[in-house]
Design a protein around this motif. Structure first.
Motif, short mmCIF file in Angstrom:
data_model
loop_
_atom_site.label_atom_id
_atom_site.label_comp_id
_atom_site.label_asym_id
_atom_site.label_seq_id
_atom_site.Cartn_x
_atom_site.Cartn_y
_atom_site.Cartn_z
N UNK A 117 0.63 -1.24 0.46
CA UNK A 117 -0.06 0.52 0.45
C UNK A 117 0.98 0.91 -0.04
N UNK A 118 2.11 1.25 1.05
CA UNK A 118 2.95 2.45 0.72
C UNK A 118 3.32 2.72 -0.94
N UNK A 119 3.67 1.12 -0.79
CA UNK A 119 4.31 1.77 -2.34
C UNK A 119 4.01 1.99 -3.69
N UNK A 120 2.55 0.93 -3.95
CA UNK A 120 1.48 1.86 -4.73
C UNK A 120 0.08 2.17 -4.75
N UNK A 121 0.27 2.36 -3.36
CA UNK A 121 -1.04 3.26 -3.62
C UNK A 121 -2.46 2.82 -3.12
N UNK A 122 -2.91 1.43 -2.49
CA UNK A 122 -3.84 0.91 -2.76
C UNK A 122 -4.99 1.77 -2.93
N UNK A 123 -5.94 1.27 -3.35
CA UNK A 123 -7.70 1.84 -3.48
C UNK A 123 -8.22 1.51 -2.15
N UNK A 124 -9.27 2.01 -1.14
CA UNK A 124 -10.11 1.80 -0.41
C UNK A 124 -10.45 0.52 0.05
N UNK A 125 -10.67 0.22 -1.51
CA UNK A 125 -11.57 -1.19 -1.33
C UNK A 125 -10.65 -2.34 -1.65
N UNK A 126 -8.88 -2.37 -1.82
CA UNK A 126 -8.62 -2.52 -1.41
C UNK A 126 -8.02 -2.83 -0.32
N UNK A 128 -9.93 -2.36 2.37
CA UNK A 128 -10.53 -3.45 3.27
C UNK A 128 -11.15 -5.11 2.77
N UNK A 129 -11.23 -5.24 1.77
CA UNK A 129 -11.28 -6.84 1.59
C UNK A 129 -9.08 -7.20 2.13
N UNK A 130 -8.16 -7.05 1.93
CA UNK A 130 -7.00 -7.23 1.88
C UNK A 130 -6.78 -8.06 3.05
N UNK A 131 -7.34 -7.38 4.63
CA UNK A 131 -7.17 -7.30 5.69
C UNK A 131 -8.31 -9.27 5.93
N UNK A 132 -8.82 -8.95 5.19
CA UNK A 132 -10.33 -9.79 5.50
C UNK A 132 -9.25 -11.46 4.99
N UNK A 133 -9.14 -11.28 3.94
CA UNK A 133 -8.02 -12.27 3.20
C UNK A 133 -6.74 -12.41 4.24
N UNK A 180 -9.73 -6.19 9.96
CA UNK A 180 -10.23 -5.10 9.14
C UNK A 180 -10.41 -3.49 9.75
N UNK A 181 -10.89 -3.94 10.85
CA UNK A 181 -11.22 -2.54 11.65
C UNK A 181 -9.87 -1.74 12.16
N UNK A 182 -9.50 -3.18 13.08
CA UNK A 182 -8.71 -2.97 13.91
C UNK A 182 -7.00 -2.18 12.84
N UNK A 183 -7.16 -2.46 11.58
CA UNK A 183 -6.22 -2.80 10.80
C UNK A 183 -6.43 -0.64 9.93
N UNK A 184 -7.19 -0.59 10.19
CA UNK A 184 -7.85 0.69 8.95
C UNK A 184 -8.10 1.19 10.44
N UNK A 295 -17.73 11.20 5.47
CA UNK A 295 -16.76 11.32 4.54
C UNK A 295 -16.74 9.74 3.74
N UNK A 296 -16.28 9.22 4.60
CA UNK A 296 -15.61 7.56 4.85
C UNK A 296 -16.18 6.89 3.20
#
Length: 410
Positions: A117-126, A128-133, A180-184, A295-296
């Motif tokens: 995410x730091x390098x590629x600047x992922x979108x918000x949907x990612x 939310x999805x990636x911590x779930x995986x 998902x909540x804790x990571x974000x 806003x989120x």
């Protein structure tokens, strides 16, 4: 697992602290050369600061935990007793071993994804999805080892629901969303020097205190020892990072650290069997999430960055703002801003052309709205102080009020 393992874990954590303190300044030029750097916009000279240092902290943490892997099993009290008494050969606790490995796998995945995410600047949907995986290994281990989906009801609800309710698959959904909540949650309460690491340190210290209290009471001993095995190295490496990230920051932590910290908390909450108590330690993050919801979810226009505005003349931070026209908002958006305005939780300025200017909906901007412009160091201290107050409130709810809110911990 014996207390000897905790002592060795603490010794490894001390070593991790000193290793991290030595490595952080030495790798500064390497990060800048790799273009992992940014400008500190809340300083007069806007210095260039290396960022994404969370990947370094995560690596030191993983090395510490890898060194620790054999320790709790070598000092397993039951195994030692069997060996000394000449009884049956000790059975290796495969379930505990898999639990530890799965926890490290989930944390390792989030460090990798955070760095991406730091390098590629992922979108918000990612995001939310990636911590779930990344949580799937944890959920699989929980299913195999425990598969307990029964939730104890608070005393005041037992007349309706009974003593407990088996919520089945909803419990797994809850644990996935917890990760998902804790990571974000840490990631969206960020943007000023030392805040990400500071709030994580206080949460980790709160969990550690809770673990020791539960151990002293003899409650779920193995689960809380498991939690301490993660919390002590996390505290040590984060404390070393805090030394360089507090005001004025010499390094930035990036999304990597926020993801790493959030997943570490999710791991101990899920596998340590105190997920509800963990959420009590996240009260400021929950409030920030609720306040940020308009806003989120884009019911109200949300700029890419909601950092406070810096005034170079006074060296103070002011609220950052967003603007919109009421007739351009949906019904739910108008309802939200009207409700927040009526409760005086947001600033409100109407212009002649029909535009409305309000502060961005973050806890940082809310504090600036209430107390006025303050120095960056001061607002960090205020928010960390609020985090400590919420921890004391959480412990008060968990213990003096436990008989009212929860009959037993789930």
């Amino acid at each position: 697992m014996s207390t000897t393992a905790i002592g060795i874990n603490a010794a490894i954590a001390v070593g991790a602290y000193f290793m991290t303190v030595r490595m952080i300044p030495r790798l500064r030029d390497m990060f800048i050369k790799a273009n992992l750097a940014g400008r500190d916009l809340c300083k007069k000279d806007k210095p260039q600061i290396p960022e994404s240092y969370g990947v370094l902290i995560g690596c030191v943490f993983l090395i510490s935990m890898f060194l620790f892997i054999p320790i709790p099993f070598a000092f397993d009290e039951a195994a030692a007793t069997d060996a000394l008494t000449g009884g049956k050969p000790a059975t290796f606790p495969h379930d505990k071993f898999v639990e530890l490995i799965a926890a490290l796998l989930s944390i390792c995945c989030m460090i990798f994804l955070g760095f991406a995410d730091d390098v590629l600047d992922l979108r918000w949907r990612h995001k939310l999805l990636l911590p779930t995986i990344a949580t799937l290994p944890l959920l699989m281990v929980y299913y195999v080892n425990y598969n307990s989906t029964t939730v104890m009801m608070p005393n005041f609800a037992r007349g309706v629901f009974g003593t407990s309710v088996n919520i089945g698959v909803l419990y797994y959904i809850f644990m996935g969303k917890l990760a998902v909540f804790c990571t974000n949650a840490i990631n969206i309460l960020a943007g000023i020097n030392g805040l990400e690491v500071g709030q994580s340190l206080i949460i980790a210290a709160s969990v550690t205190v809770f673990n020791f209290i539960e151990l002293a009471l003899g409650h779920q001993v193995e689960s809380h020892q498991f939690s301490l095995h993660f919390m002590l190295p996390f505290l040590a490496t984060s404390l070393a990072l805090w030394k360089f990230n507090r005001y004025p920051s010499q390094v930035f932590v990036g999304d990597t650290y926020c993801y790493f910290a959030g997943m570490t908390f999710a791991v101990v909450g899920i596998l340590g069997h105190f997920s509800k108590t963990l959420l009590l330690f996240f009260l400021p993050q929950i409030l920030n999430f609720l306040y940020s919801t308009p806003q989120l979810f884009h019911f109200v226009p949300c700029p890419r960055h909601r950092l406070p505005k810096y005034d170079a003349k006074t060296d103070l931070l002011h609220i950052s703002t967003t603007e919109f026209r009421l007739n351009e908002l949906g019904k739910l958006g108008r309802l939200m801003v009207t409700l927040l305005r009526s409760m005086r939780l947001i600033s409100w300025q109407e212009l002649e052309d029909g535009r409305v200017i309000t502060n961005n909906f973050t806890l940082i901007n809310f504090v600036l709205f209430i107390f006025g412009p303050v120095h960056e160091r001061v607002i960090t201290q205020m928010l960390m102080g609020f985090q400590i107050i919420c921890t004391l409130l959480a412990l008060f709810i968990r213990y003096p009020l436990a008989n009212y809110f929860y009959a037993t911990e789930t």
